[in-house]
Structure formats: C-alpha cells, structure tokens
Design a protein around this motif. Sequence first.
Motif, PDB file in Angstrom:
ATOM      1  N   ALA A 102      52.134  23.530  17.929  1.00 61.12           N
ATOM      2  CA  ALA A 102      50.832  24.185  18.044  1.00 61.12           C
ATOM      3  C   ALA A 102      50.680  25.355  17.090  1.00 61.12           C
ATOM      4  CB  ALA A 102      50.607  24.653  19.483  1.00 61.12           C
ATOM      5  N   SER A 103      51.788  25.897  16.582  1.00 62.45           N
ATOM      6  CA  SER A 103      51.716  27.002  15.627  1.00 62.45           C
ATOM      7  C   SER A 103      51.296  26.548  14.237  1.00 62.45           C
ATOM      8  CB  SER A 103      53.086  27.697  15.506  1.00 62.45           C
ATOM      9  OG  SER A 103      53.485  28.248  16.734  1.00 62.45           O
ATOM     10  N   ASN A 104      51.399  25.241  13.988  1.00 64.89           N
ATOM     11  CA  ASN A 104      51.098  24.736  12.651  1.00 64.89           C
ATOM     12  C   ASN A 104      50.613  23.291  12.760  1.00 64.89           C
ATOM     13  OD1 ASN A 104      50.952  23.979  10.008  1.00 64.89           O
ATOM     14  ND2 ASN A 104      53.053  24.474   9.486  1.00 64.89           N
ATOM     15  N   LEU A 105      49.309  23.130  12.768  1.00 64.92           N
ATOM     16  CA  LEU A 105      48.694  21.805  12.888  1.00 64.92           C
ATOM     17  C   LEU A 105      48.230  21.310  11.522  1.00 64.92           C
ATOM     18  CD1 LEU A 105      46.576  22.474  16.112  1.00 64.92           C
ATOM     19  CD2 LEU A 105      48.762  21.251  15.958  1.00 64.92           C
ATOM     20  N   GLU A 106      49.062  21.497  10.505  1.00 64.78           N
ATOM     21  CA  GLU A 106      48.663  21.201   9.132  1.00 64.78           C
ATOM     22  C   GLU A 106      48.296  19.732   8.930  1.00 64.78           C
ATOM     23  OE1 GLU A 106      51.865  22.138   6.560  1.00 64.78           O
ATOM     24  OE2 GLU A 106      53.193  20.556   7.294  1.00 64.78           O
ATOM     25  N   GLY A 107      48.728  18.847   9.820  1.00 71.50           N
ATOM     26  CA  GLY A 107      48.378  17.440   9.686  1.00 71.50           C
ATOM     27  C   GLY A 107      46.993  17.109  10.203  1.00 71.50           C
ATOM     28  N   LEU A 108      46.276  18.089  10.750  1.00 72.01           N
ATOM     29  CA  LEU A 108      44.945  17.835  11.302  1.00 72.01           C
ATOM     30  C   LEU A 108      43.890  18.561  10.483  1.00 72.01           C
ATOM     31  CD1 LEU A 108      45.651  18.130  15.138  1.00 72.01           C
ATOM     32  CD2 LEU A 108      45.448  16.055  13.767  1.00 72.01           C
ATOM     33  N   ALA A 109      42.804  17.877  10.227  1.00 76.45           N
ATOM     34  CA  ALA A 109      41.728  18.441   9.420  1.00 76.45           C
ATOM     35  C   ALA A 109      40.920  19.467  10.205  1.00 76.45           C
ATOM     36  CB  ALA A 109      40.807  17.322   8.932  1.00 76.45           C
ATOM     37  N   ASP A 110      40.251  20.354   9.480  1.00 76.53           N
ATOM     38  CA  ASP A 110      39.336  21.303  10.104  1.00 76.53           C
ATOM     39  C   ASP A 110      38.243  20.543  10.877  1.00 76.53           C
ATOM     40  OD1 ASP A 110      40.829  23.037   8.591  1.00 76.53           O
ATOM     41  OD2 ASP A 110      39.165  23.717   7.318  1.00 76.53           O
ATOM     42  N   ASP A 111      37.749  21.170  11.947  1.00 75.05           N
ATOM     43  CA  ASP A 111      36.569  20.666  12.664  1.00 75.05           C
ATOM     44  C   ASP A 111      36.719  19.216  13.123  1.00 75.05           C
ATOM     45  OD1 ASP A 111      35.579  23.142  11.841  1.00 75.05           O
ATOM     46  OD2 ASP A 111      34.478  22.293  10.144  1.00 75.05           O
ATOM     47  N   SER A 112      37.883  18.899  13.699  1.00 77.26           N
ATOM     48  CA  SER A 112      38.162  17.510  14.080  1.00 77.26           C
ATOM     49  C   SER A 112      37.851  17.176  15.531  1.00 77.26           C
ATOM     50  CB  SER A 112      39.647  17.185  13.828  1.00 77.26           C
ATOM     51  OG  SER A 112      39.940  17.160  12.458  1.00 77.26           O
ATOM     52  N   PHE A 113      37.759  18.192  16.417  1.00 82.36           N
ATOM     53  CA  PHE A 113      37.703  17.904  17.846  1.00 82.36           C
ATOM     54  C   PHE A 113      36.550  18.628  18.541  1.00 82.36           C
ATOM     55  CE2 PHE A 113      42.052  17.432  16.403  1.00 82.36           C
ATOM     56  CZ  PHE A 113      42.369  16.167  16.894  1.00 82.36           C
ATOM     57  N   ASP A 114      35.979  17.943  19.521  1.00 85.75           N
ATOM     58  CA  ASP A 114      34.954  18.554  20.367  1.00 85.75           C
ATOM     59  C   ASP A 114      35.578  19.459  21.417  1.00 85.75           C
ATOM     60  OD1 ASP A 114      32.674  16.965  19.295  1.00 85.75           O
ATOM     61  OD2 ASP A 114      33.821  15.300  20.149  1.00 85.75           O
TER      62      ASP A 114
END
Length: 292
Positions: A115-127
């Motif tokens: 959770a400290s580094n979610l670099e594999g997930l793009a910005d603005d991905s989740f509701d």
Amino acid sequence: MHARWRERSEDSIDNDVISEHDKMNANKALWEKGDFTRLASTMRESGDEVVAGLDVGAGMDVLDLGCGDGTTALPSAQRGANVLGVDIASNLVAAGRERAKAAGLSNLRFEEGDASNLEGLADDSFDLVVSMFGAMFAPRPFDVAREMVRVTRPGGRIVMGNWIPGDPTLIAKILQTSAAYTPPPPEGFVSPVTWGLEDNVRERFGQAGVPTDRISCERATYTFRHPGSPDSFLAVFRDYYGPTMNAFAAAREDGREAQLQSELSALFESQNRGDAGRTEIPATFLKVTVAV
C-alpha cells in the motif's frame, strides 16, 4: 475495468535491518508468518456488513488494500463490482484467489503489492478504495495516503477501518499487550495504530491534497465471531496472527509465556458477549471516509 497490476519480485531481507525497503519486507514477513485466514474466518459477517454500508454496486471499480483473503473484497464482487484485492502477503493472495475461484467470481482478482507504493496502478483507476485494518499496517503512512488518493477517481471515495490506540476493546488491547512483550521497534518505526487518531488521518490525507472538510471520522464496531470458547479463539491469535505470534515467541524466550497467556485469556473472557462455547467479541475502530 481498472488498470492491470504489474507484479514485482521481493528480495528476502532480514527483519532487523531498518532501511525503508527492509521495513517493507519486514511487514511482508509479519503477515506471511502465520495464517491470517484462520482469523479472517471469524470476520466474515462483519466484513459483509461493512460492504453493505458502502453502496457497492454493479459496474463500480473497487480496490481493496490489505485485503487478506477477501473478507471485504469478496462481498464487494458479489454485489457486482469489479474488484482488485492487493495484499503484501503472498499466502493471503493465493488464498483469496482460491476463494474467488470457488465462488465463481470472474470480476474479483488478487495481486501482491504494498500500500505504500502502488506504482503498478494508474492514476484515477477506482471509484472506491477500501482498506479495513490493512493499509494501516503498511510502512510510510504519508505515502499510503498519497497512493490511495492518487488511484481514486475524482468524485470517488476512500474508506479505511483503523484500530485505535489506547482503546479498551479487543484488537487495540491485543496489540498493546503484544508490544509490551516484544523488543522495541527499530528507529523510525511508525506505529500502525497512529492511523486511529483523527488528527493524524487529517494530516496524512491533507498532505495528499484532500481538504479537511472532505475527511470524516467516526467510531464504529466490528464483531469477531468464533464457534468455540474464548480460550480457543485466543489460540487462533497465538498460533496464526503475526503480532501475537511474535509476542509469544519473545515471552517464551524470557520466561513470561504463561504470564502473557494469562493476561490475554482474561481479556478474551471479559470481552466475550457469547457464552462458554461461542465467542462473540465487538471491537471499536475508527472509520475514515475521504471524498476525493
């Protein structure tokens, strides 16, 4: 559909080394040490109740951080959301995948991550980003807040459940008691239960760019239900929950194991709202809701 998680390998590093990368691995080792699924089985009903209160529905993209084996991720997917569960512990990710497969939920995925580094997930991905007693244990809390805000869409929400320091109910007392029997943490360590203090929550999300008036905190209750005696429920913590396992190991080394057992046994007995053969213990937590 939300962005695909890019898997990254982790080096095996001794827990006593205190660089930032090593702390992250120490956290991973803590949650892989036991078998949190044994405890998670006592949390299912309350997990479903949490999700029921979040208006999760079909078509929503949901991220569950520190998801374990899916206590809130699975009921979110059952309500039609596209769910990604992320956890630091590879054994819990594997257990979550098995639960999703058994439930026939193609809209639920589990991946390993911090959770400290979610670099594999793009910005603005989740509701909706949910973390019930998960992200609070990750290192670098300001990074955790920033990452949660980053991956949440404008107009979306973040909901956290965090244990409260000094609270007299079960989990806060277990963590407090366990800390008294274990060696001091390394320099720079930030206690997970600092996430249970409203001022800290507002400061961390504030630095991530969220105005104070978009952050709300309230006390709520999570109930653990175990089909056995309080002492048999304590045995689950002793044998399978990382922080308590460490406390018992340390107490054993300095001849205080019986003392720790007695102290926790009294706690479980006094807080049980069931009977001698059925344990039901409520625990107070801080529910944090952030409007992004």
